[in-house]
Scaffold this motif. Sequence first.
Motif, short mmCIF file in Angstrom:
data_model
loop_
_atom_site.label_atom_id
_atom_site.label_comp_id
_atom_site.label_asym_id
_atom_site.label_seq_id
_atom_site.Cartn_x
_atom_site.Cartn_y
_atom_site.Cartn_z
N VAL A 46 0.85 -1.18 0.00
CA VAL A 46 0.00 0.00 0.00
C VAL A 46 0.89 1.24 0.00
O VAL A 46 1.78 1.38 0.85
CB VAL A 46 -0.93 0.03 1.23
CG1 VAL A 46 -1.75 1.32 1.26
CG2 VAL A 46 -1.85 -1.18 1.21
N GLY A 47 0.66 2.13 -0.96
CA GLY A 47 1.43 3.36 -1.03
C GLY A 47 0.71 4.49 -0.31
O GLY A 47 -0.49 4.69 -0.49
N LEU A 48 1.45 5.22 0.52
CA LEU A 48 0.92 6.37 1.25
C LEU A 48 1.53 7.62 0.62
O LEU A 48 2.75 7.84 0.71
CB LEU A 48 1.28 6.26 2.73
CG LEU A 48 0.74 7.32 3.68
CD1 LEU A 48 -0.77 7.37 3.66
CD2 LEU A 48 1.24 7.05 5.10
N ILE A 49 0.70 8.42 -0.05
CA ILE A 49 1.23 9.54 -0.82
C ILE A 49 0.53 10.84 -0.42
O ILE A 49 -0.52 10.83 0.21
CB ILE A 49 1.08 9.31 -2.34
CG1 ILE A 49 -0.40 9.22 -2.74
CG2 ILE A 49 1.83 8.05 -2.76
CD1 ILE A 49 -0.62 9.13 -4.25
N GLY A 50 1.14 11.95 -0.84
CA GLY A 50 0.61 13.27 -0.53
C GLY A 50 1.73 14.28 -0.54
O GLY A 50 2.91 13.92 -0.49
N PRO A 51 1.41 15.57 -0.58
CA PRO A 51 2.45 16.61 -0.60
C PRO A 51 3.20 16.67 0.73
O PRO A 51 2.80 16.05 1.72
CB PRO A 51 1.65 17.89 -0.85
CG PRO A 51 0.28 17.59 -0.34
CD PRO A 51 0.04 16.13 -0.61
N ASN A 52 4.29 17.42 0.75
CA ASN A 52 5.04 17.61 1.99
C ASN A 52 4.14 18.20 3.07
O ASN A 52 3.35 19.09 2.82
CB ASN A 52 6.23 18.54 1.75
CG ASN A 52 7.31 17.91 0.90
OD1 ASN A 52 7.45 16.69 0.87
ND2 ASN A 52 8.08 18.74 0.20
N GLY A 53 4.27 17.65 4.28
CA GLY A 53 3.48 18.13 5.40
C GLY A 53 2.06 17.60 5.45
O GLY A 53 1.25 18.06 6.24
N SER A 54 1.77 16.59 4.64
CA SER A 54 0.40 16.06 4.58
C SER A 54 0.08 15.08 5.70
O SER A 54 -1.08 14.74 5.91
CB SER A 54 0.14 15.41 3.22
OG SER A 54 1.04 14.32 3.02
N GLY A 55 1.12 14.58 6.40
CA GLY A 55 0.89 13.65 7.50
C GLY A 55 1.36 12.23 7.25
O GLY A 55 1.05 11.33 8.03
N LYS A 56 2.13 12.02 6.20
CA LYS A 56 2.55 10.66 5.84
C LYS A 56 3.46 10.05 6.90
O LYS A 56 3.20 8.93 7.37
CB LYS A 56 3.27 10.67 4.48
CG LYS A 56 2.43 11.22 3.34
CD LYS A 56 3.16 11.16 2.02
CE LYS A 56 4.43 11.95 1.98
NZ LYS A 56 4.21 13.42 2.14
N THR A 57 4.51 10.75 7.27
CA THR A 57 5.44 10.22 8.27
C THR A 57 4.77 10.09 9.63
O THR A 57 5.02 9.13 10.37
CB THR A 57 6.71 11.09 8.36
OG1 THR A 57 7.39 11.06 7.10
CG2 THR A 57 7.65 10.57 9.44
N THR A 58 3.90 11.03 9.96
CA THR A 58 3.15 10.93 11.22
C THR A 58 2.31 9.66 11.23
O THR A 58 2.23 8.96 12.25
CB THR A 58 2.24 12.16 11.41
OG1 THR A 58 3.04 13.34 11.47
CG2 THR A 58 1.43 12.04 12.69
N THR A 59 1.70 9.32 10.10
CA THR A 59 0.92 8.09 10.01
C THR A 59 1.80 6.87 10.26
O THR A 59 1.43 5.97 11.02
CB THR A 59 0.24 7.98 8.63
OG1 THR A 59 -0.63 9.10 8.44
CG2 THR A 59 -0.56 6.70 8.52
#
Length: 253
Positions: A46-59
């Motif tokens: 599963v790929g987790l994508i989004g712009p910088n600051g979108s919450g990916k690493t927090t997830t």
Amino acid sequence: MWSKTMTTTTEAPQAETLRLVDGGMNFDGVQALEDVSISVNSGEVVGLIGPNGSGKTTTLNLVSGMLQPTTGRVMLGDKELTRMSMRKRARIGIVRTFQSVRVFGRLTVAENIEVAALGCGLRRHEARELTEELLADLNLESVANTAAESSPAGLIRTIGIARALATRPKFLLLDEPAAGQNESEAVELIEAIRNISRRRACGVLLVEHDMSVVMSTCDRLHVLDSGRTVTAGLPQDIRHDPQVVEIYFGKRH
């Protein structure tokens, strides 16, 4: 060799699902993540994508146990992991890598991987067999006897992934695994991870910025923006989603 050894000593892994349910994270009054629900099944990427600051690493931090959510739950099947430490989650098979990888510089690439296998309880001959398999799977055979400290950044990230896989995880969480590599190298690496995932029934959740890589290698995609879920689904559907197109190619790009 390794797969034959494993089939004679263990039962086939049971399919499981790792989930973040209605996850929220508040940092000193700043809502970094709000009501995000994401799941990963055994054997899928599963790929987790989004712009910088979108919450990916927090997830990733919430799922791995590096952070505990302000709201929501983390579940492995019917078992709640929300308050379980990162170390305990690793022991039950939820392993993550980081953008910055530290290797044992004076050890060879192969020895770095073997140490990880030994550290999770494998016998020496088992650890060596698994190391040989991972070196082949991740195209590291040509550098197996090279000191890790002389490796470029992209290769060090791959060594980190190999070490994580050497622990035989049930779920692997990857933070920008292909950073520092060109597009063809990145696709090759993620495809190798996908093949390992399917062969070992290991679920993979990865954060990656290169859309061409995730579109061609992930089974499903989850899109975040400003700490919230924008959409989730199959890559071919996400590619043409108007909200995703706006995020990546519209005014905010």
